[in-house]
Design an enzyme around this catalytic site. Structure first.
Site, PDB file in Angstrom:
ATOM      1  CG  ASP A  86      -1.684  -1.274   1.382  1.00 16.85           C
ATOM      2  OD1 ASP A  86      -2.188  -1.874   0.444  1.00 16.85           O
ATOM      3  OD2 ASP A  86      -1.719  -1.897   2.552  1.00 16.85           O
ATOM      4  CG  HIS A 138      -1.322  -2.515  -7.759  1.00 12.90           C
ATOM      5  ND1 HIS A 138      -0.735  -3.452  -8.389  1.00 12.90           N
ATOM      6  CD2 HIS A 138      -1.111  -2.772  -6.593  1.00 12.90           C
ATOM      7  CE1 HIS A 138       0.193  -4.033  -7.569  1.00 12.90           C
ATOM      8  NE2 HIS A 138      -0.120  -3.697  -6.428  1.00 12.90           N
TER       9      HIS A 138
END
Ligand code: IMP
Length: 513
Positions: A22, A51
């Site tokens: 992340d 993503h």
């Protein structure tokens, strides 16, 4: 430094995360896919990843497809590599969404050797009580791969073989009633849809290398979640280091001539359970975040910022969507799903706007004396909620000791991300030493839980900074931030090459090294 200087003579570049995932791989995969790559390949994990990219200001999250798929019409090739585990339903949903949005995927290639996440993997993963997995079946699928009984993309195109394999596998899932015919029927539509894209992608990659094409390798998860190098057992089931990622697309790490390791700076995050030495709010935060979606963005804006929001309606929609597999299984039309999905999207946008318009309230939390509330404030300010699961991410200060460890494996070049999210804070910290441990361990990372849970992080404290989102040159960043970056480089023996100051591609500052 210009982008041309950074990429000069480079043929293979990797974008990897040096923390717990992340960190903005979506933005930077998109960045290099757009302006540099001919081929974009992903080699590890599955739809546990999320993503995020922004297309014309609109957020889009990819879970399986490389973000470079949006450049398919320019002839760029996108590859799902041999090291991945693929949930065919999710893949087909992503493809359908692309179709709806008029994006092509003619140059997509899916490895015949990638493994398939089967419904019984997802069911087994839902039983996880200790790790806080994404419940997408990742671990069980890799378990079957290592045990040499997994089902590959090639297998799903051979019904007889598939039936026999599922039959054999069922003894390892005694808690489930596995019916091969039902599973095969369900998979058939998906397998037909992806058939035209299935290739020996390892052979293709070797061809691209021989042709001198520019290859971008898109990592997933992060080094500290790697099965090899992460905080075992609180890790994912693939090796998301430079080595595993290269392996997962049929290359060697030696092929990579520029590896860019992402670091959130000056705060970092982790989702799921597991040690996180610099966590702000410590165990209280870990326990609170382990409640997952109970404490998601909707809960937090209502509880801590007093936004008026209909939590019941949101929870009803979420639980409806959770049941999606069963509903589709029974042939019920997908239409109500779209309605609920759009409703949640709208609520999310409203929550984001509310946070933006209530910056003072958020800063109050960050400046509170209560560490737990400080963490909540940073989470709200940086919108740190799982792109895949919506869970609140645990918040801590950037750990330079950990980053040094990561650089020793993934290489010395760093991209710092989300730096703009702490605009307006009075102070920030960077951990540069571990206290309460023997002298020889003070400046070096060890991945074992006992060590990581017993140490107390020691911080270098810096004065905060104001708005940086419009800055174009590294030299124009606030002095205290530049000092923190320079001390970070000195400590890690690494080089920061890019600082990211916002989600858009042009909010990217290149730095000379
Ligand atoms: P799994 O990958 O779903 O098996 O989950 C194992 C651990 O890795 C859990 O702590 C997850 O929260 C974490 N994890 C998996 N994928 C990601 C990711 O993309 N970002 C952050 N954490 C992840």
């Amino acid at each position: 430094m210009s982008l041309d200087e950074l990429t000069k003579d480079k043929k293979v570049i990797s974008i990897l995360c040096n923390q717990f995932g992340d960190t903005g791989k979506g933005k930077f995969s998109d960045f290099f896919a757009d302006c540099w790559a001919d081929v974009i390949a992903r080699g590890t994990g599955g739809n546990n990843a999320g993503h995020t990219v922004y297309i014309n200001g609109k957020e889009k999250v990819f879970h399986l497809l490389p973000t470079g798929i949006i450049y398919d019409s320019e002839g760029k090739k996108n590859i799902l590599g041999n090291g991945m585990v693929i949930d065919l339903e999710v893949l087909c949903q992503e493809l359908e969404e692309l179709e709806k949005e008029n994006f092509s995927f003619n140059n997509l290639m899916i490895s015949n050797n990638a493994h398939v996440i089967m419904p019984y993997h997802v069911e087994r993963d839902k039983q996880d009580k200790n790790l806080g997995t994404t419940r997408r079946g990742i671990g069980p699928c890799y378990t079957d791969k290592i045990a040499r009984r997994g089902i590959t993309i090639e297998d799903i195109h051979d019904k007889l073989k598939l039936s026999r394999k599922i039959e054999d596998i069922s003894e390892f899932y005694p808690e489930q009633k596995i019916e091969p015919d039902i599973i095969i029927e369900k998979l058939t539509n998906y397998s037909e849809k992806i058939k035209p894209f299935v290739r020996d992608t390892v052979k293709e990659m070797h061809k691209f290398i021989a042709q001198g094409q520019k290859i971008l390798i898109e990592g997933a998860q992060g080094l500290l979640l790697s099965i090899e190098h992460g905080t075992y057992p609180y890790v994912t089931s693939s090796d998301c280091s430079i080595n595993g990622t290269a392996n997962g697309v049929g290359l060697s790490a030696k092929h990579i001539d520029l590896s860019l390791g992402l670091i959130k700076f000056p705060f970092m995050t982790r989702v799921g359970t597991g040690p996180f030495p610099t966590e702000i709010g410590g165990l209280k935060s870990e326990e609170y975040c382990s409640k997952g979606t109970d404490h998601d963005i909707f809960y937090e804006v209502s509880e801590f910022l007093k936004m008026e929001i209909d939590l019941k309606e949101i929870r009803d929609a979420q639980s409806y969507l959770e049941k999606k597999v069963d509903l589709q299984y029974n042939g019920i039309s997908g239409n109500p799903r779209e309605i609920k999905k759009n409703m949640l999207k709208k609520f999310k946008e409203e929550a984001h706007d509310y946070i933006k318009n209530n910056k003072e309230k958020v800063l109050e939390l960050i400046h509170s004396d209560d560490l737990f509330l400080q963490g909540v404030g940073i989470r709200l300010s940086a919108l740190e909620y799982g792109a895949t699961t919506g869970r609140p991410r645990r918040i801590g200060w950037t750990d330079a000791v950990m980053a040094k460890y990561a650089a020793n494996i993934n290489g010395p070049y760093f991209i710092l991300t989300k730096t703009d999210c702490l605009e307006g804070v009075n102070n920030f910290n960077i951990c540069t030493e571990y206290g309460s441990v023997p002298e020889e361990d003070k400046k070096s990372f060890r991945k074992d839980e006992k060590f990581l849970r017993s140490l107390s992080p020691l911080y270098t404290n810096y004065k905060g900074y104001g708005s940086i989102r419009d800055i174009k040159n590294f030299d124009d960043l606030p002095q205290q931030l530049k000092s923190a970056i320079s001390n970070f480089e000195e400590f890690t023996k690494g080089n920061v090459v890019i600082v990211s100051i916002g989600p858009e591609k042009d909010q990217t500052i290149l730095k000379s090294c």
